[in-house]
Design a protein around this motif. Sequence first.
Motif, PDB file in Angstrom:
ATOM      1  N   UNK A 254       0.802  -1.221   0.000  1.00 43.42           N
ATOM      2  CA  UNK A 254       0.000   0.000   0.000  1.00 43.42           C
ATOM      3  C   UNK A 254       0.833   1.268   0.000  1.00 43.42           C
ATOM      4  N   UNK A 255       2.017   1.180  -0.600  1.00 42.05           N
ATOM      5  CA  UNK A 255       2.910   2.336  -0.560  1.00 42.05           C
ATOM      6  C   UNK A 255       2.560   3.367  -1.640  1.00 42.05           C
ATOM      7  N   UNK A 256       3.209   4.507  -1.573  1.00 40.19           N
ATOM      8  CA  UNK A 256       2.946   5.586  -2.517  1.00 40.19           C
ATOM      9  C   UNK A 256       3.696   5.345  -3.831  1.00 40.19           C
TER      10      UNK A 256
ATOM     11  N   UNK B 129       4.505   7.308  -7.570  1.00 42.87           N
ATOM     12  CA  UNK B 129       4.435   8.593  -8.287  1.00 42.87           C
ATOM     13  C   UNK B 129       4.858   8.330  -9.725  1.00 42.87           C
TER      14      UNK B 129
ATOM     15  N   UNK C 140      -1.711   7.101  -3.862  1.00 40.03           N
ATOM     16  CA  UNK C 140      -1.251   7.024  -2.474  1.00 40.03           C
ATOM     17  C   UNK C 140      -1.024   5.580  -2.018  1.00 40.03           C
ATOM     18  N   UNK C 141      -1.828   4.671  -2.560  1.00 37.31           N
ATOM     19  CA  UNK C 141      -1.667   3.262  -2.181  1.00 37.31           C
ATOM     20  C   UNK C 141      -1.595   2.402  -3.432  1.00 37.31           C
TER      21      UNK C 141
ATOM     22  N   UNK D 296      -6.878  -1.749  -4.200  1.00 36.17           N
ATOM     23  CA  UNK D 296      -6.828  -0.291  -4.074  1.00 36.17           C
ATOM     24  C   UNK D 296      -7.753   0.344  -5.116  1.00 36.17           C
TER      25      UNK D 296
END
Lengths: 261, 261, 261, 261
Positions: free
Chosen positions: A124-126, A128, A149-150, A201
């Motif tokens: 569930x990490x960010x 970009x 975001x996740x 997600x």
Amino acid sequence: MAIETIVWGENVHEQTNKTVREIYPNGMHGAIAAALNQDKGIHATTATLQEPEHGLPQARLDKCNVLVWWGHQAHGEVSDEIVERVAERVWAGMGLIVLHSGHFAKIFKRLMGTPCNLTWREAGERERLWVTSRNHPITAGLPDHFELENEEMYGEPFGIPEPLETVFISWFQGGEVFRSGVTYKRGAGNVFYFRPGHETYPTYHDANVHTVLRNSVKWANNPLAAIPNVTDAPNVPVDKAPEKITERGPKLHAAGEAGYR
Amino acid sequence: MAIETIVWGENVHEQTNKTVREIYPNGMHGAIAAALNQDKGIHATTATLQEPEHGLPQARLDKCNVLVWWGHQAHGEVSDEIVERVAERVWAGMGLIVLHSGHFAKIFKRLMGTPCNLTWREAGERERLWVTSRNHPITAGLPDHFELENEEMYGEPFGIPEPLETVFISWFQGGEVFRSGVTYKRGAGNVFYFRPGHETYPTYHDANVHTVLRNSVKWANNPLAAIPNVTDAPNVPVDKAPEKITERGPKLHAAGEAGYR
Amino acid sequence: MAIETIVWGENVHEQTNKTVREIYPNGMHGAIAAALNQDKGIHATTATLQEPEHGLPQARLDKCNVLVWWGHQAHGEVSDEIVERVAERVWAGMGLIVLHSGHFAKIFKRLMGTPCNLTWREAGERERLWVTSRNHPITAGLPDHFELENEEMYGEPFGIPEPLETVFISWFQGGEVFRSGVTYKRGAGNVFYFRPGHETYPTYHDANVHTVLRNSVKWANNPLAAIPNVTDAPNVPVDKAPEKITERGPKLHAAGEAGYR
Amino acid sequence: MAIETIVWGENVHEQTNKTVREIYPNGMHGAIAAALNQDKGIHATTATLQEPEHGLPQARLDKCNVLVWWGHQAHGEVSDEIVERVAERVWAGMGLIVLHSGHFAKIFKRLMGTPCNLTWREAGERERLWVTSRNHPITAGLPDHFELENEEMYGEPFGIPEPLETVFISWFQGGEVFRSGVTYKRGAGNVFYFRPGHETYPTYHDANVHTVLRNSVKWANNPLAAIPNVTDAPNVPVDKAPEKITERGPKLHAAGEAGYR
């Protein structure tokens, strides 16, 4: 005329996993098709693994301009015959958008000729995504980067051939990078792989992701008529050669005989 | 240390066709291997369709640096299992040279992801190969063009992905053109397709063709150790992430579980 | 909205050579623009070397979607300042079609970064162009090959970088081959080089050539808004970094200082 | 025979900035050359901006197999004539390694044909380079990723043409990504851009960076003899055409006349 688009969904976790069902009550394919249909230039319908011929009978595929593919747990259940059918349609000019875990779909591996593997982590990490090809049609309306975001992490090395163009590269909070948007041509078919979209997600509810999906369908669409008999290897008889020549030397094939394959 | 090279020959027309047998009394694979062995940096042996495992058992392939492939009539008799074995070795770093009618070999189609089709004519016409990539390692010692007085014609469109580099383009007496030398990378493996080599002509006795064969083996050789487990998609647990992160959100996979494929 | 297209012509041989003037009484640029304007989706005007700023003032270029370039004898008279201006517009998204002897135009060499040289012969020989990328947008409506009965020969090696895609390869009666249609991306700008068009032959009156010209303008057009300040290299201050970081270690630049270039 | 390598250093900040001088008492070029000379297959010497002809007289360049370039503050002081001289040597077969701020060096922009711009931040943040092309010769002996604890950030979009191969992609602590290792071919010359190397950090004392530098020199080296007259565009007279043809139609050029350029 609208671009005829089929969103193919594996439709397994939506049935078996409460989290996925809650995020995507109409299925992931349903959410993706709805996002595409916000554009009047696209007419998107859905197909799933469980339907006869996985929802992809020849007649339907023949009318399809762009196929969008999401699969994960059940790659192995997709019939080899359907995979070949899809491959031939791509070579003949149908666009193909492969999403997220579809990197291991039979059709993607079939068209790439490589393992299509990667490293991964479900935390569930960010994520970009950075645009690496400014003003590429797939990036129309996007900022120079956007965040999810996740997300599940996918990391390099990504086992793909060198892309025609690298459109997005992802940064992950845990320290990895990934070529998140890559284009290919296979025969007359435009192919785009887009990384985001883990089923736990709400990625396919994200506005920037919607923009990428719609742009990529429009980019992948090849308006020319499909190439007929796209795998043929026609003989050109001596008397049909563009320049006048005379046959010489020993021969293997009798006149009119088909080539070996 | 010499480059371990296996020349794989289908070895069918040498047995069934008098013309082919007279031109290549030791088989086409034999002629090619002999040409390669003129270079002390190369150690070439042969393998044929008729041998157990087509002469390509795993242990032998594991020691092979570059595989040269000629097939035509019997593509369909090559076992799918061996094709996958060869593909994995290419991904892990083995070079692959595909010759002439090998454009329709299972292994070439497997690695390209396209139909690999073309037009053709067996008329013994003149072919002239032009170097399009000056001073490419594969062209070392060649003039800017060379001729084969009798060859089968292969014509565009050639159903391949856009090459990494186009090294040769052929002119044919009958009016066609063809991308006769094209390079690819598949995983860590260098792949080169070279057009000439119809079995009823003495192409593999031509000095310029010999030069191309030797150069391409040296170009394709990747001296690095083979990538182990080249199709793996390893999980990177949260506590092994390069940057410290904390797990968030819902999960699909239990800790330590393998990914789907 | 129509694609704003400028056809740039050197306009020298039309003034000094009777043959050229007879074939192209309105100039080569005039003939090309007329062919483009047969398509309602294209609005083509002309510009020539002799006009102030070669007919390419900044304000006009800023509104131009696609620039078509034909030059030959007077490459050296094109101002370096205008060349840079055109290059910046290409990077910002303007399409560029370079024709025939334009391979030696300053703007083409500027964008390729290579010598762009070739071999040549002016003998009115037959050229046959083969489509190598089936159903590429630039080939819409074309047969698989077409002929020009009289053309100048251009032969390989062609001193260009490996193309994004090779769309046409030419066969010449005298025995040479040439990559006659190649695509590139430079910044956000699509670039297409198309070989035919020697001034002493009626090439720009040929229906298939007209089709290629119109298709290539449509292919090269990038409808997205031009990238502003396309050569900027912006500093991202520490407090604007996407992730929170703290400055560490010695520095060269004072805060707010521009980078070196 | 050792690969003749010249390490070109701008040599300005080493003279004017105490920090840089302390890290690189023998100059950055000195540190790089020393790292290269640890490999017996490489013979590296240095050249600097301040020397006559910037240390790159024609005779010296003609013997050089690979040129390594580091510049930053004084790109504008490099003579255009020397830049063209270097470009011609690259086209003729000399390898070129461009480092870090060299992305804005005249020679790099000259060979790319694009702005070569990027975003940047000087904050001593952590950079992690990921290998994206497994077992590429430039990655020999490297782990799948390595870190530089303090580096300047360079961010996408990087204004370059699509690379031949992307070998490294960087992750930055502040949230950006960058294609940190990319390969090109320009004429017969192999070109590699490698990102790390800001002058206020000890990057060129890092063991992994040393490995990349040595590998890239070996990868870039083209052992074939330099192409003579690499920018020539030779006429092929009718009587020298590979196939017999008869001249037809009107002509622009008198026999033996040079082409326009």
